[in-house]
Design a protein around this motif. Sequence first.
Motif, PDB file in Angstrom:
ATOM      1  N   THR A 237     -25.254 -21.342  19.687  1.00 14.97           N
ATOM      2  CA  THR A 237     -27.093 -21.971  20.384  1.00 14.97           C
ATOM      3  C   THR A 237     -27.149 -20.544  18.849  1.00 14.97           C
ATOM      4  N   ARG A 238     -28.001 -21.460  18.614  1.00 15.90           N
ATOM      5  CA  ARG A 238     -29.641 -19.788  17.553  1.00 15.90           C
ATOM      6  C   ARG A 238     -31.018 -20.037  18.064  1.00 15.90           C
ATOM      7  N   GLY A 239     -30.747 -19.189  18.717  1.00 18.63           N
ATOM      8  CA  GLY A 239     -32.593 -19.203  19.245  1.00 18.63           C
ATOM      9  C   GLY A 239     -32.210 -20.583  20.748  1.00 18.63           C
ATOM     10  N   ALA A 240     -32.776 -21.805  20.705  1.00 18.16           N
ATOM     11  CA  ALA A 240     -32.692 -22.570  20.984  1.00 18.16           C
ATOM     12  C   ALA A 240     -32.058 -24.203  21.070  1.00 18.16           C
ATOM     13  N   GLU A 241     -31.532 -23.902  19.738  1.00 14.51           N
ATOM     14  CA  GLU A 241     -30.903 -25.297  19.303  1.00 14.51           C
ATOM     15  C   GLU A 241     -29.466 -24.542  19.532  1.00 14.51           C
ATOM     16  N   THR A 242     -28.822 -25.705  20.336  1.00 22.62           N
ATOM     17  CA  THR A 242     -26.979 -25.901  20.215  1.00 22.62           C
ATOM     18  C   THR A 242     -26.489 -26.624  19.020  1.00 22.62           C
ATOM     19  N   LYS A 243     -25.496 -26.282  19.544  1.00 21.20           N
ATOM     20  CA  LYS A 243     -24.630 -27.025  17.928  1.00 21.20           C
ATOM     21  C   LYS A 243     -23.634 -27.260  18.371  1.00 21.20           C
ATOM     22  N   ARG A 244     -23.184 -28.374  18.200  1.00 20.53           N
ATOM     23  CA  ARG A 244     -21.498 -28.401  18.390  1.00 20.53           C
ATOM     24  C   ARG A 244     -20.412 -29.226  16.912  1.00 20.53           C
ATOM     25  N   LEU A 245     -19.198 -29.612  17.649  1.00 25.96           N
ATOM     26  CA  LEU A 245     -18.345 -29.710  16.420  1.00 25.96           C
ATOM     27  C   LEU A 245     -17.220 -29.164  17.333  1.00 25.96           C
ATOM     28  N   LEU A 246     -16.227 -30.044  16.473  1.00 28.20           N
ATOM     29  CA  LEU A 246     -14.818 -30.609  17.283  1.00 28.20           C
ATOM     30  C   LEU A 246     -14.164 -30.462  15.707  1.00 28.20           C
ATOM     31  N   LEU A 247     -13.168 -29.537  15.604  1.00 33.53           N
ATOM     32  CA  LEU A 247     -12.654 -28.773  15.063  1.00 33.53           C
ATOM     33  C   LEU A 247     -10.866 -29.567  14.879  1.00 33.53           C
ATOM     34  N   ASP A 248     -10.480 -30.460  14.409  1.00 29.84           N
ATOM     35  CA  ASP A 248      -9.393 -31.009  14.268  1.00 29.84           C
ATOM     36  C   ASP A 248      -8.603 -31.751  15.650  1.00 29.84           C
ATOM     37  N   PHE A 249      -7.869 -32.485  15.557  1.00 30.46           N
ATOM     38  CA  PHE A 249      -7.301 -33.794  16.942  1.00 30.46           C
ATOM     39  C   PHE A 249      -6.474 -34.273  17.081  1.00 30.46           C
ATOM     40  N   GLY A 250      -5.598 -32.731  16.943  1.00 30.49           N
ATOM     41  CA  GLY A 250      -4.357 -33.060  17.988  1.00 30.49           C
ATOM     42  C   GLY A 250      -3.480 -33.509  17.306  1.00 30.49           C
ATOM     43  N   TRP A 251      -2.343 -34.262  18.128  1.00 29.47           N
ATOM     44  CA  TRP A 251      -0.943 -35.378  17.264  1.00 29.47           C
ATOM     45  C   TRP A 251      -1.562 -36.741  17.090  1.00 29.47           C
ATOM     46  N   THR A 252      -2.338 -37.156  18.517  1.00 30.43           N
ATOM     47  CA  THR A 252      -2.217 -38.454  19.079  1.00 30.43           C
ATOM     48  C   THR A 252      -3.689 -38.132  19.909  1.00 30.43           C
ATOM     49  N   GLY A 253      -4.231 -39.357  19.231  1.00 30.63           N
ATOM     50  CA  GLY A 253      -5.904 -39.967  20.383  1.00 30.63           C
ATOM     51  C   GLY A 253      -5.401 -39.709  22.421  1.00 30.63           C
ATOM     52  N   GLU A 254      -4.472 -40.497  22.812  1.00 30.93           N
ATOM     53  CA  GLU A 254      -4.260 -40.272  24.094  1.00 30.93           C
ATOM     54  C   GLU A 254      -4.467 -38.756  24.573  1.00 30.93           C
ATOM     55  N   THR A 255      -3.780 -37.886  24.426  1.00 32.87           N
ATOM     56  CA  THR A 255      -3.761 -36.815  24.548  1.00 32.87           C
ATOM     57  C   THR A 255      -5.275 -36.189  24.545  1.00 32.87           C
ATOM     58  N   LEU A 256      -5.988 -35.911  23.242  1.00 37.94           N
ATOM     59  CA  LEU A 256      -7.272 -35.335  22.876  1.00 37.94           C
ATOM     60  C   LEU A 256      -8.508 -36.021  23.706  1.00 37.94           C
ATOM     61  N   ASN A 257      -8.037 -37.417  24.199  1.00 33.36           N
ATOM     62  CA  ASN A 257      -9.072 -37.985  24.920  1.00 33.36           C
ATOM     63  C   ASN A 257      -9.376 -38.082  26.389  1.00 33.36           C
ATOM     64  N   ASN A 258      -7.826 -37.767  27.080  1.00 32.94           N
ATOM     65  CA  ASN A 258      -7.414 -37.691  27.909  1.00 32.94           C
ATOM     66  C   ASN A 258      -8.081 -36.158  28.790  1.00 32.94           C
ATOM     67  N   ASN A 259      -8.170 -35.237  27.993  1.00 31.63           N
ATOM     68  CA  ASN A 259      -8.179 -33.877  28.082  1.00 31.63           C
ATOM     69  C   ASN A 259     -10.127 -33.353  27.563  1.00 31.63           C
TER      70      ASN A 259
END
Length: 371
Positions: A91-113
């Motif tokens: 957050t910076r003032g009223a602004e929120t920014k969201r990042l996803l850093l890296d994606f693990g080994w499989t999409g199945e695990t990432l999407n599940n979590n």
Amino acid sequence: MIPRRRLLQGSAAAAAFACTGFPAGAATPRIEAPEVDSLSIQVVTDGNHDVFISGAQVPGVRIERVRGFRGAQERRVLRSEWGLSLWMASTRGAETKRLLLDFGWTGETLNNNLELLGLDPASLDALVASHGHLDHFGGLEGFLEKHRARMKSDLRLYLGGEDAFCQRVSPAGNGAFASFGRLDRSMLAAARVTPVLSEEPLVIEGHAFTTGIIPRVSQERVLPNTSVVFGQQDGGGCDVSKYAEHHFTPAELAGTPVPDQHLHEHATCYNLKGRGLVIVTSCGHAGILNTMSQARAVTGVKKIHALVGGFHLAPAPQDYLDRIMAELKRQDIDHVFPMHCSGPNFLEAAKREMPQALVLCTTGSRFAFGA
């Protein structure tokens, strides 16, 4: 652009380079690192999920652990695998920014979590890939297949350099190599994701910044990992023509696997108001001391509030680990959050040498800074 031979060679020119972090006569790139008021980092994927891990009391950091789920999700669990993925919200003032850093080994695990943790990919402002290892980008394709339609139209993926797209291989015995994956540029194009490549430091979404290429200025060296194949094969790979100043050898241009020096690997950082830098190394092949040095050099901010991520010290010989730990203790660091490839050897050393700074990490844990 930093010539790669200048980055790595043991010569008089490299000696001048080592004093500043850049070739003789070249100025260290500087950025105005934006200050954020607060930052949270949630571990979406890591190597284990410990339901009994302590919540811990850490000054200036709120720690939340995930024990289990109730209701419709009570028969589901967070999955863990060899890899790393971090959800970061600032957050910076009223602004929120969201990042996803890296994606693990499989999409199945990432999407599940992501689903179990209640994290909505539609709210992401950008994606970041730390480097071209399968355990860090492997889940990206499955993630985009499931979520891209609901995400922002001008979605960007920040990368440290062209060789993020190179083929990586690992020894398979008898001089042969087995594939360790290759980030697919055509897949990104089909998913309407724009790669942003920069070897120099870069501000991301007005909140975070990358270190850019990390000069090797400390005693650290790249510990054993994969080999890299430069050039393009079968319509993919990295385009060495974009790196004329990097002086590839004939063997490298011919596609001979060579030990990977991770020239493209960068760290993602935040400048937390009143606290200092939060440095996320992801894997830290270039060395955690080198990474901290670069983050300080490009911002002018000396205080490090937290060092987070994989430190790639699992394969470190004991004498090497002891030297790195001794130097780490001399740094002005409030908190250390080892994940992924940091190694049980590092954890034991940190418990002994830096117990006041060490924070244990596990899949699902959330760390809130400055809140």
